[in-house]
Write a protein that holds these residues in place. Structure first.
Motif, PDB file in Angstrom:
ATOM      1  N   TYR A 188       0.837  -1.198   0.000  1.00 16.20           N
ATOM      2  CA  TYR A 188       0.000   0.000   0.000  1.00 16.20           C
ATOM      3  C   TYR A 188       0.868   1.244   0.000  1.00 16.20           C
ATOM      4  O   TYR A 188       1.940   1.262   0.609  1.00 16.20           O
ATOM      5  CB  TYR A 188      -0.895   0.027   1.249  1.00 16.20           C
ATOM      6  N   LYS A 189       0.399   2.281  -0.682  1.00 15.14           N
ATOM      7  CA  LYS A 189       1.060   3.577  -0.613  1.00 15.14           C
ATOM      8  C   LYS A 189       0.612   4.251   0.673  1.00 15.14           C
ATOM      9  O   LYS A 189      -0.572   4.315   0.970  1.00 15.14           O
ATOM     10  CB  LYS A 189       0.686   4.437  -1.812  1.00 15.14           C
ATOM     11  N   THR A 190       1.579   4.735   1.449  1.00 16.48           N
ATOM     12  CA  THR A 190       1.277   5.443   2.691  1.00 16.48           C
ATOM     13  C   THR A 190       2.019   6.772   2.681  1.00 16.48           C
ATOM     14  O   THR A 190       2.828   7.037   1.784  1.00 16.48           O
ATOM     15  CB  THR A 190       1.706   4.624   3.931  1.00 16.48           C
ATOM     16  N   GLU A 191       1.771   7.582   3.674  1.00 16.04           N
ATOM     17  CA  GLU A 191       2.471   8.862   3.792  1.00 16.04           C
ATOM     18  C   GLU A 191       3.975   8.663   3.979  1.00 16.04           C
ATOM     19  O   GLU A 191       4.766   9.525   3.645  1.00 16.04           O
ATOM     20  CB  GLU A 191       1.900   9.664   4.957  1.00 16.04           C
ATOM     21  N   LYS A 192       4.379   7.496   4.501  1.00 13.23           N
ATOM     22  CA  LYS A 192       5.797   7.198   4.733  1.00 13.23           C
ATOM     23  C   LYS A 192       6.408   6.383   3.591  1.00 13.23           C
ATOM     24  O   LYS A 192       7.517   5.894   3.710  1.00 13.23           O
ATOM     25  CB  LYS A 192       5.965   6.433   6.044  1.00 13.23           C
ATOM     26  N   GLY A 193       5.671   6.215   2.506  1.00 16.24           N
ATOM     27  CA  GLY A 193       6.155   5.417   1.386  1.00 16.24           C
ATOM     28  C   GLY A 193       5.372   4.112   1.288  1.00 16.24           C
ATOM     29  O   GLY A 193       4.371   3.916   1.955  1.00 16.24           O
ATOM     30  N   THR A 194       5.852   3.219   0.452  1.00 16.17           N
ATOM     31  CA  THR A 194       5.163   1.948   0.252  1.00 16.17           C
ATOM     32  C   THR A 194       5.322   1.064   1.480  1.00 16.17           C
ATOM     33  O   THR A 194       6.420   0.928   2.021  1.00 16.17           O
ATOM     34  CB  THR A 194       5.721   1.222  -0.980  1.00 16.17           C
TER      35      THR A 194
END
Length: 65
Positions: A41-47
């Motif tokens: 998943y793409k997150t604010e901290k990267g994948t």
């Protein structure tokens, strides 16, 4: 020996002794039940890969053929 009375099969709990798989099941002939998806998943901290350690641990227990 399985020490359980119920098992999840086709969307419902059934008695373990009544859980049958059809002889023409794709999983039985082609092993498609072995394959596993690993989600990322793409997150604010990267994948981020969902439960990567658990996936790797489980898959490493299968012998290499």
């Amino acid at each position: 020996m399985i020490d359980t009375k119920k098992i999840w099969l086709n969307g419902e709990m059934v008695d373990h002794d009544n859980a049958k798989v059809h002889v023409l099941s794709h999983a039985m002939h082609y092993g498609s039940s072995f394959f596993e998806g690993i989600r990322a998943y793409k997150t604010e901290k990267g994948t981020a890969i969902f439960r990567l350690d658990e996936h790797i641990d489980r898959l490493s227990k299968f012998p290499a053929y």
